[in-house]
Motif scaffolding. Structure first.
Motif, PDB file in Angstrom:
ATOM      1  N   ASP A   1       0.822  -1.212   0.000  1.00  0.00           N
ATOM      2  CA  ASP A   1       0.000   0.000   0.000  1.00  0.00           C
ATOM      3  C   ASP A   1       0.857   1.263   0.000  1.00  0.00           C
ATOM      4  OD1 ASP A   1      -2.326  -1.553   0.086  1.00  0.00           O
ATOM      5  OD2 ASP A   1      -2.265  -1.658   2.271  1.00  0.00           O
ATOM      6  N   ASP A   2       2.174   1.096   0.187  1.00  0.00           N
ATOM      7  CA  ASP A   2       3.073   2.246   0.159  1.00  0.00           C
ATOM      8  C   ASP A   2       3.391   2.698  -1.261  1.00  0.00           C
ATOM      9  OD1 ASP A   2       4.413  -0.333   0.028  1.00  0.00           O
ATOM     10  OD2 ASP A   2       6.301   0.792   0.009  1.00  0.00           O
ATOM     11  N   LEU A   3       3.085   1.864  -2.244  1.00  0.00           N
ATOM     12  CA  LEU A   3       3.372   2.186  -3.643  1.00  0.00           C
ATOM     13  C   LEU A   3       2.131   2.753  -4.320  1.00  0.00           C
ATOM     14  CD1 LEU A   3       5.354  -1.044  -4.627  1.00  0.00           C
ATOM     15  CD2 LEU A   3       6.295   1.176  -3.920  1.00  0.00           C
ATOM     16  N   LYS A   4       2.337   3.711  -5.211  1.00  0.00           N
ATOM     17  CA  LYS A   4       1.221   4.376  -5.868  1.00  0.00           C
ATOM     18  C   LYS A   4       0.338   3.392  -6.619  1.00  0.00           C
ATOM     19  CE  LYS A   4       0.093   8.168  -9.010  1.00  0.00           C
ATOM     20  NZ  LYS A   4       0.637   9.250  -9.882  1.00  0.00           N
ATOM     21  N   ASP A   5       0.951   2.421  -7.309  1.00  0.00           N
ATOM     22  CA  ASP A   5       0.171   1.443  -8.073  1.00  0.00           C
ATOM     23  C   ASP A   5       0.069   0.109  -7.356  1.00  0.00           C
ATOM     24  OD1 ASP A   5       2.665   0.295  -8.384  1.00  0.00           O
ATOM     25  OD2 ASP A   5       2.575   0.160 -10.572  1.00  0.00           O
TER      26      ASP A   5
ATOM     27  N   ASN B   1      -7.810   0.678  -6.651  1.00  0.00           N
ATOM     28  CA  ASN B   1      -7.224   1.453  -7.753  1.00  0.00           C
ATOM     29  C   ASN B   1      -7.354   0.639  -9.040  1.00  0.00           C
ATOM     30  OD1 ASN B   1      -5.625   2.772  -9.617  1.00  0.00           O
ATOM     31  ND2 ASN B   1      -3.886   3.084  -8.231  1.00  0.00           N
ATOM     32  N   TRP B   2      -8.383   0.918  -9.827  1.00  0.00           N
ATOM     33  CA  TRP B   2      -8.632   0.123 -11.027  1.00  0.00           C
ATOM     34  C   TRP B   2      -7.651   0.433 -12.149  1.00  0.00           C
ATOM     35  CZ3 TRP B   2     -10.505  -2.909  -8.076  1.00  0.00           C
ATOM     36  CH2 TRP B   2     -11.661  -2.741  -7.333  1.00  0.00           C
ATOM     37  N   GLU B   3      -6.980   1.575 -12.094  1.00  0.00           N
ATOM     38  CA  GLU B   3      -5.922   1.855 -13.067  1.00  0.00           C
ATOM     39  C   GLU B   3      -4.754   0.900 -12.841  1.00  0.00           C
ATOM     40  OE1 GLU B   3      -4.827   5.949 -12.882  1.00  0.00           O
ATOM     41  OE2 GLU B   3      -6.774   6.675 -13.629  1.00  0.00           O
ATOM     42  N   ALA B   4      -4.472   0.606 -11.580  1.00  0.00           N
ATOM     43  CA  ALA B   4      -3.426  -0.367 -11.263  1.00  0.00           C
ATOM     44  C   ALA B   4      -3.838  -1.753 -11.753  1.00  0.00           C
ATOM     45  CB  ALA B   4      -3.171  -0.386  -9.753  1.00  0.00           C
TER      46      ALA B   4
END
Length: 294
Positions: free
Chosen positions: A111-115, A147-150
């Motif tokens: 959860d620390d990473l943007k994606d 995060n659906w972009e991820a």
């Protein structure tokens, strides 16, 4: 569903066959030499001896420290280390060395990473395909916090199976899992199918944490409502005294009944038994999933 009268006593059907032959030792040494992690070890999977002896392993990427602390999971929690951009290639090298025909890749939650680590998942899929074009690749992903972009990044890499576990029934989800939400997990599977309708989806439920029969059936129906194709059902085992207690041990006959219920509801494949885990016999599920997409 009644609680077992003696939670500490495991029934005979939960005996683990220890097989530490040459294949087991070879895979263990290879994991160490390539600085790789496997969920087999980190999550203390009871099938590690059988799977490693059969030259099957589930790679765990993005390090070995999880940002969440689910009450059922033995993986270490805390502040993760830096991102290892060379990890995908090392996983691919290991898969090639093992001569895999089906490779499972999972991760800790990041959860620390943007994606949420989605880009590393995608690159791992591509790296394996470069070295092993005929090897099918299954990914077991976290929920990326919705995060659906991820998620799209992973789906664009075209895994052969997209796996995301709901872990338990809706009523118990908040108690069993950390940060993950039941409805968000269902929505992830729905979004994955919308993005790539031809990629089979898969999920897993562990039994013995206090769920009722009707709740299991409802969870099955929730999964089928978003066209989830593959279901695995297994017995929860407490990894340490600090983790969630086992409420009861589910008899193998009940697992058989639940398999029938799942198949009746339209899953292409249901792996159901006390020792079943999400990636157990994963190579056998590929054919069932592929057949269902025809």
């Amino acid at each position: 569903m009644s609680k077992t009268t003696d939670k500490a006593r495991k029934p005979d059907w939960l005996r683990i066959k220890l097989t530490t032959d040459g294949n087991y030792a070879e895979i263990k040494d290879m994991m160490r030499s390539k600085t790789l992690h496997s969920v087999c070890e980190e999550a203390r999977c009871p099938n590690i001896y059988e799977c490693w002896a059969n030259r099957t392993a589930t790679f765990m990427i993005l390090g070995d420290i999880c940002t969440r602390a689910c009450r059922f999971c033995a993986v270490k929690t805390g502040l993760p280390t830096e991102l290892d951009l060379q990890e995908p290639e090392r996983v691919a090298e290991a898969a090639e060395q093992m001569g895999l025909r089906h490779c499972v890749v999972t991760s800790v939650a990041r959860d620390d990473l943007k994606d949420g680590g989605a880009s590393i998942f995608a690159e791992t899929i591509r790296a394996i395909r470069r070295r092993l074009p005929l090897c099918s690749v299954e990914v077991l992903i976290p929920d990326f916090m919705g995060n659906w972009e991820a998620l799209q990044i992973v789906m664009d890499a075209n895994p052969d199976i997209l796996n995301h576990n709901i872990e338990t029934v809706e009523r118990l989800s908040d108690r069993v899992r950390a940060k993950a939400k039941y409805n968000r997990s269902i929505e992830l599977l729905k979004q994955a199918k919308a993005m790539k309708p031809n990629i089979p989806t898969k999920s897993s439920i562990m039994l013995g944490v206090g769920e009722e029969w009707d709740e299991i059936i409802k969870a099955m129906e929730d999964l089928r409502a978003v066209d989830c194709n593959i279901l695995t059902l297994g017995q929860y085992l407490q990894p340490t005294p600090n983790h969630l207690e086992v409420e009861r041990y589910v008899h193998p006959d009940e697992f058989k009944q639940l398999k029938e219920e799942g198949l009746r509801r339209g899953f292409s494949h249901v792996e159901s038994g006390p020792m079943v885990r999400s990636s157990y016999h994963a190579h056998e599920q590929v054919q069932s999933a592929a057949a269902s997409q025809v």
